[in-house]
Motif scaffolding. Structure first.
Motif, short mmCIF file in Angstrom:
data_model
loop_
_atom_site.label_atom_id
_atom_site.label_comp_id
_atom_site.label_asym_id
_atom_site.label_seq_id
_atom_site.Cartn_x
_atom_site.Cartn_y
_atom_site.Cartn_z
N PHE A 345 13.57 23.68 -40.78
CA PHE A 345 13.80 22.30 -40.31
C PHE A 345 14.06 21.42 -41.54
CE2 PHE A 345 12.43 18.06 -39.09
CZ PHE A 345 13.04 17.89 -37.85
N LEU A 346 15.35 21.08 -41.76
CA LEU A 346 15.74 20.34 -42.97
C LEU A 346 16.72 19.24 -42.62
CD1 LEU A 346 16.45 23.26 -45.49
CD2 LEU A 346 14.49 21.71 -45.54
N ASP A 347 16.82 18.28 -43.53
CA ASP A 347 17.91 17.31 -43.45
C ASP A 347 19.24 18.03 -43.60
OD1 ASP A 347 18.84 14.32 -43.74
OD2 ASP A 347 19.77 15.40 -45.40
N ARG A 348 20.24 17.61 -42.86
CA ARG A 348 21.54 18.30 -42.86
C ARG A 348 22.13 18.39 -44.26
NH1 ARG A 348 26.16 18.01 -38.95
NH2 ARG A 348 28.05 18.44 -40.16
N ASP A 349 22.10 17.29 -45.02
CA ASP A 349 22.69 17.27 -46.35
C ASP A 349 21.88 18.11 -47.34
OD1 ASP A 349 24.63 15.56 -45.35
OD2 ASP A 349 23.57 13.75 -45.97
N TYR A 350 20.57 18.11 -47.18
CA TYR A 350 19.70 18.95 -48.03
C TYR A 350 20.02 20.42 -47.82
CZ TYR A 350 15.29 20.77 -50.00
OH TYR A 350 14.34 21.44 -50.72
N ASN A 351 20.17 20.82 -46.56
CA ASN A 351 20.54 22.19 -46.23
C ASN A 351 21.89 22.55 -46.84
OD1 ASN A 351 20.33 24.72 -44.44
ND2 ASN A 351 22.25 23.80 -43.73
N ALA A 352 22.86 21.63 -46.77
CA ALA A 352 24.20 21.88 -47.33
C ALA A 352 24.14 22.02 -48.85
CB ALA A 352 25.14 20.75 -46.93
N ALA A 353 23.33 21.19 -49.51
CA ALA A 353 23.22 21.25 -50.97
C ALA A 353 22.67 22.60 -51.43
CB ALA A 353 22.33 20.12 -51.47
N ILE A 354 21.70 23.16 -50.69
CA ILE A 354 21.16 24.47 -51.04
C ILE A 354 22.23 25.55 -50.87
CG2 ILE A 354 19.43 26.21 -50.43
CD1 ILE A 354 17.62 23.88 -49.52
N ASN A 355 22.99 25.45 -49.78
CA ASN A 355 24.06 26.43 -49.54
C ASN A 355 25.15 26.35 -50.62
OD1 ASN A 355 23.01 27.61 -47.21
ND2 ASN A 355 23.89 26.02 -45.89
N ILE A 356 25.46 25.14 -51.07
CA ILE A 356 26.46 24.95 -52.12
C ILE A 356 26.00 25.61 -53.42
CG2 ILE A 356 27.51 23.20 -53.62
CD1 ILE A 356 27.54 21.37 -51.09
N LEU A 357 24.73 25.44 -53.76
CA LEU A 357 24.20 26.08 -54.97
C LEU A 357 24.23 27.60 -54.84
CD1 LEU A 357 22.82 25.89 -57.72
CD2 LEU A 357 20.64 25.66 -56.55
N ASP A 358 23.86 28.12 -53.67
CA ASP A 358 23.89 29.58 -53.45
C ASP A 358 25.30 30.12 -53.61
OD1 ASP A 358 21.22 29.57 -52.98
OD2 ASP A 358 21.36 29.68 -50.80
N LYS A 359 26.29 29.44 -53.03
CA LYS A 359 27.68 29.88 -53.13
C LYS A 359 28.14 29.91 -54.58
CE LYS A 359 30.16 28.88 -48.85
NZ LYS A 359 31.32 28.13 -48.27
N ALA A 360 27.80 28.86 -55.34
CA ALA A 360 28.24 28.78 -56.73
C ALA A 360 27.60 29.87 -57.58
CB ALA A 360 27.90 27.40 -57.30
N LEU A 361 26.32 30.15 -57.36
CA LEU A 361 25.64 31.21 -58.11
C LEU A 361 26.24 32.58 -57.81
CD1 LEU A 361 21.97 29.94 -57.77
CD2 LEU A 361 23.31 30.01 -59.87
N LYS A 362 26.64 32.80 -56.56
CA LYS A 362 27.27 34.07 -56.20
C LYS A 362 28.66 34.20 -56.82
CE LYS A 362 24.78 34.64 -51.82
NZ LYS A 362 24.90 34.62 -50.35
N GLN A 363 29.38 33.07 -56.88
CA GLN A 363 30.72 33.09 -57.49
C GLN A 363 30.66 33.48 -58.96
OE1 GLN A 363 32.98 29.51 -57.05
NE2 GLN A 363 33.14 29.69 -54.83
N THR A 364 29.59 33.08 -59.63
CA THR A 364 29.47 33.34 -61.06
C THR A 364 28.65 34.60 -61.36
OG1 THR A 364 27.57 31.83 -61.12
CG2 THR A 364 29.72 30.93 -61.71
N GLY A 365 28.38 35.40 -60.32
CA GLY A 365 27.64 36.65 -60.54
C GLY A 365 26.16 36.54 -60.34
N TYR A 366 25.71 35.42 -59.80
CA TYR A 366 24.28 35.21 -59.56
C TYR A 366 24.07 34.87 -58.10
CZ TYR A 366 23.31 35.29 -64.51
OH TYR A 366 23.17 35.68 -65.81
#
Length: 399
Positions: A345-366
């Motif tokens: 149960f999260l704020d919509r934008d907070y949830n999106a910010a976590i997903n954005i960080l996850d995507k970026a870490l995967k793009q760079t090998g993390y």
């Protein structure tokens, strides 16, 4: 390249000469576009050579310094090359076919046609246009740089006066210390951005706050007789107000980007197609006022200056996917809370910010793994990375 800007002070006759130089620059640039249209397949260097031909054909063009004429044709060459690049890359929509300028506001000199005074407090333009000496008002000190380091000098006309810009080749030596922090940013309208820690920065809404004054000034313009001096004064007041709003917006975007880059080693943001988003007429004004593109451009620039890693990720499904279990939770734009069957149960934008960080870490090998009560960073082989070792790991990504 560093750009320093000064307010230029002179007499009314000098301002008229500057306006004439700006018109000549526009004339040469438009003539170069005509030359390109009349000669299909012409090379870009031939377009630059056309500036010398124009000086012989038109007495007006000969008043401007030779390198300033070249700079004007280079503007045309840049618009043509950008059009070709958009066509080759298959850019969707309009490709940016070169257009004729109607309201040019600047003229650019290279390394000739101007001379700085000994105290570096004034600049003298020495071409046949007879602009003369202009006083420079500003806080920057040009004594730190040699004259040969100044590659370009621009005179810019704005609603509140004339400005002189110096493009200087210099290295920026900044003490960079690793912070061991990563951050994901989700930009929005209610909040300027929400980061992956749940922090929000409120949107200042400078245009909305000034809208009442802008409407009043616009009404004054419409009431004045066309071509009258009173109408010109009213237009100038309206332009000054718009200029103030744009400066406030730019200053806020730069300060926020600098704050993010300084205190984080790894910054992730979503690459939004703002040009397409403003086609929604219900949100176009708010989106333009938020200055998302300006903010992300400064993030990328300051990331290079401070040696930080700044990664842009596609925005698809960053708001719909659950940051805890990865399930797809469909919701409309009006729903501001993310609720998942897994109990997240999260704020919509907070949830999106976590997903954005996850995507970026995967793009760079993390990849970022979530656990109960805390979040830990793992590399591609599954080994846990401590915060103290994160800066070293981030530098490996950059290499």
């Amino acid at each position: 390249m560093i750009t320093y800007e000064f307010k230029a002070k002179g007499k009314l006759e000098q301002y008229l000469k500057i306006d004439e130089a700006i018109r000549i620059c526009q004339f040469i640039r438009n003539k170069a576009i005509i030359f390109w249209m009349d000669n299909p397949g012409v090379k870009l260097f031939e377009i630059s050579r056309s500036s010398a031909t124009l000086a012989k054909e038109f007495e007006l063009a000969s008043k401007l310094n030779s390198q300033a004429r070249q700079a004007a044709t280079e503007r045309a060459s840049f618009s043509i090359s950008r059009f070709y690049e958009n066509c080759k890359s298959g850019k969707p929509g309009k490709k940016g076919y070169p257009r004729f300028q109607k309201r040019n506001r600047s003229v650019e000199y290279k390394q000739t046609g101007w001379k700085l005074s000994k105290d570096r407090k004034s600049i003298n333009f020495t071409d046949k246009n007879d602009i003369g000496s202009l006083k420079l008002i500003g806080t920057y000190d040009l004594h730190y740089y040699q004259t040969n380091q100044i590659k370009r000098v621009r005179i810019i006309r704005r609603s509140d006066g004339y400005y002189v810009q110096f493009a200087i080749v210099a290295e920026r030596n900044i003490d960079i210390r690793p912070t061991g922090k990563t951050i994901g940013l989700d930009v929005g309208l209610s909040a300027f951005y929400t980061d992956s820690q749940g922090n929000k920065v409120e949107n200042p809404c400078y245009l909305r706050k000034s809208e009442k004054a802008l409407k009043r000034l616009q009404r004054r313009v419409s009431k004045k007789k066309k071509g009258s001096r009173n109408r010109k004064r009213a237009i100038n007041r309206l332009g000054r107000k718009h200029l103030k709003v744009s400066r406030q917006r730019k200053d806020f975007a730069i300060k926020m980007a600098l704050c993010v880059v300084k205190y984080n080693d790894f910054v992730a943001f979503e690459k939004l197609q703002v040009r397409n988003m403003v086609k929604n007429h219900h949100l176009a004004k708010s989106i333009s006022d938020a200055a998302w593109s300006q903010f992300t451009e400064w993030l990328e620039y300051l990331g290079k200056v401070y040696g930080r890693i700044v990664v842009g990720v596609p925005p698809q499904y960053t708001s719909q996917n659950c940051s805890n279990c990865g399930a797809f939770v469909k919701k409309s734009l009006s729903v501001r809370t993310h609720v998942c069957q897994c109990g997240c149960f999260l704020d919509r934008d907070y949830n999106a910010a976590i997903n954005i960080l996850d995507k970026a870490l995967k793009q760079t090998g993390y990849q970022l793994a979530s656990t109960v009560g805390h979040r830990s960073t793992f590399n591609a082989s599954g080994e846990k990375i401590l915060c103290s070792d994160l800066a070293t790991s981030v530098s490996k990504i950059a290499r």
